[in-house]
Design an enzyme around this catalytic site. Structure first.
Site: not given
Ligand code: ISL
Ligand code: CA
Length: 545
Positions: A97, A199, A252, A321-322
């Site tokens: 990542d 990311d 992403e 994971h989000d």
């Molecule tokens: O969750 C989201 C879409 O439904 C967005 O808000 C987005 O994917 C997210 O906030 C961005 O995610 C990435 O960067 C973040 C981290 O907290 C997440 O886990 C990561 O996937 C900051 O690094």
């Protein structure tokens, strides 16, 4: 892009939650090593490792304080090297990542900036306030204010952080930042990793720091979503770094449209190999993701069709994971959990694109079962709670909103067995286990001939060996909110995927015919689909067209 990676099945591991080898309640690299045979058995080609770098864990590793060393609670660099070589022995590649929109505020660069070193101040986005006010009116991804005083508040300087205040945004105007990131990428590629999941990569270059148009959320986003500056950086990273390795990138890309995604992945521009889009993750929300509405299958179907049609090559994913767990989100769950999980996997693998699955999806894990905010670790959820409180939203409503959206829903420890600790840990897990691990776990599922894993293996290996499912064209047949059917076609062969998104039996529409090659039920009825059934038909088209 490299055909090998394009047709890989990628499995995302959230290291803290995967497997704990030493009983401290936190998943670790040795835990992952112990499960490589399991992953091989699933038919996984690539592992995407969520961050394992040194980090104060304000955002579970997405706040990196040293890009070239391993977080001690996850293991050592020797463990990592062993993971890489043990995976390689099994023909499994690993992608890392790459979090380069921001660092941790505990990164040496930020510390030196705070110490007054101009060189490092220029690594971040630091601005004077305007007449006692913040530098601009932008919003923040984590329901916070994106400006935090930099050093002594009397200086009226602020640093930009689009995420937590412990995640200061890097200054991509500065060529030295570019150089540092190139070195970091080479460090990992030289070790033999197969690339990066990048990311929030489409927001790294802010074209201006001017006030943004006022919005419900993320005011200012027009100044950083997929800017020309970002395109240029990505093309340079590709040319200066990526092209020299057998490796790929998946970006992403938040708030991306099909047009933006096409540019970002256009071979002739040479930026990213593929991107994660989010529109299909928004079919149960209005405006921002914290305002959930009942799931609308029709919206999911239409969005999938839109992206399948408008982007030549997609990434296909329903979980990470989000995001809340797909079976909880997109099906009724409960007695339909197994059927629903399998149907969603059938759908996922039938789409055109590279398949990404998330740990636990192969056994149909469900959303976490949290009783109160005290059990939630996700920083985003705590910020949302504070924001909702400041807006006067009362506690039961706040909890209801957070319970459904918290990212911890997907971060509960992996359920390996029905024993205490779910085979994840012998200690106290860092995040509450879902009590349903007694029934839903890898061990039990593997013993069930009708289990989710056995279907996962079947559909995964089918896709690998079917040129039509891999490369065939996509054409929607039905998307009425109850049934979703589409065909994939190549060289005179047509495969038709049919998914029942309801809890009732449904008649197969007349235009769908052929030999049934796969179904999620044992003896599929020729004319009728069972609740949440997925099936795949095959027929010849040669001569017809
Ligand atoms: O969750 C989201 C879409 O439904 C967005 O808000 C987005 O994917 C997210 O906030 C961005 O995610 C990435 O960067 C973040 C981290 O907290 C997440 O886990 C990561 O996937 C900051 O690094
Ligand atoms: Ca551990």
């Amino acid at each position: 892009m490299n055909e090998k990676y394009k047709h890989s099945t990628v499995y995302q591991i959230y290291p803290r939650s995967f497997c704990d080898s030493n009983g401290d309640g936190i998943g670790d690299i040795r835990g992952i090593i112990s499960k490589l045979d399991y992953l091989k058995g699933l038919g996984i080609d690539v592992i995407w490792l969520s961050p394992v770098y040194k980090s104060p864990n304000d955002d579970n590793g997405y706040d990196i304080s040293d890009y070239c060393s391993i977080q001690s609670e996850l293991g050592t660099m020797e463990d990592f090297d062993e993971l890489l070589s043990s995976a390689r022995e099994r023909e499994i590649s690993i992608i890392m990542d790459l979090v380069i929109n921001h660092t941790s505020d505990e990164h040496e660069w930020f510390r030196r900036a705070l110490n007054g070193e101009e060189k490092y101040k220029n690594y971040y986005i630091i601005r004077k306030g305007k007449d006692g006010k913040l530098p601009n009116n932008w919003g923040n991804f984590f329901a916070d204010c994106p400006w935090e005083p930099f050093g002594d508040p009397a200086n009226e300087e602020y640093y930009l952080h689009l995420f937590s205040k412990k995640q200061p945004d890097l200054n991509w105007y500065n060529p030295e930042v570019y150089g540092e990131i190139c070195d970091i990428m080479r460090f990992w590629l030289d070790k033999g990793v197969a690339g990066f999941r990048c990311d929030v990569i489409n927001i790294i270059y802010k074209s201006s720091l001017a006030d943004g148009k006022k919005r419900l959320a993320l005011t200012g986003k027009e100044h950083y979503i997929s800017t020309e500056g970002t395109h240029k950086i990505l093309a340079s990273l590709r040319r200066d770094v990526m092209d020299r390795y057998d490796a790929f990138t998946v970006g992403e890309t938040v708030m991306v449209t099909p047009v933006m995604a096409r540019d970002l992945t256009d071979e002739t521009r040479g930026e990213l190999d593929m991107v994660f889009a989010f529109e299909h993750m928004e079919c149960d929300q209005i405006g921002v993701k914290w305002f959930k509405i009942p799931f609308k299958p029709k919206r999911l179907m239409r969005t999938l069709t839109k992206w399948q049609t408008e982007l030549p090559w997609n990434t296909c994913y329903f979980e990470n994971h989000d995001q809340p767990r797909s079976v909880t989100r997109f099906t009724k769950g409960g007695e339909y959990r197994k059927a629903g999980s399998k149907m969603l996997l059938g759908l996922l693998f039938s789409l055109r694109g590279t398949t990404f699955v998330y740990e636990g999806q192969e056994i149909g894990m469900t959303n976490g079962a949290f009783d109160s905010l005290d059990e939630i670790m996700d920083i985003e959820s705590h910020n949302v709670n504070k924001m909702a409180k400041s807006l006067g939203i009362i506690q039961p409503f706040r909890w209801n909103l957070i319970r459904k959206t918290t990212r911890d829903n997907a971060r509960t420890p992996m359920q390996w067995t029905g024993d205490d600790g779910a085979g994840f840990t012998t200690g106290r897990p860092w995040l509450k286990l879902n009590p349903n691990y007694k029934e839903i776990n890898v061990e039990a599922d593997l013993l069930d001939p009708d289990g989710v894993i056995s279907f996962f293996k079947r559909i995964n290996s089918f896709k690998k060996t079917s040129p039509t499912l891999r490369d065939g064209s996509f054409c929607e047949i039905v998307a009425d909110g109850k049934l979703y059917a589409f065909s994939r076609e190549l060289d005179g062969e047509e495969l038709i995927a049919v998914c029942n998104f309801t809890t009732s039996k449904r008649r197969i529409p007349g235009e769908i015919s052929g030999e049934i090659v796969i179904s999620t039920v044992k003896d599929p009825d020729i004319n009728v689909l069972s609740p949440y059934e997925y099936r795949l038909y095959r027929r010849k088209t040669r001569g017809k067209i």
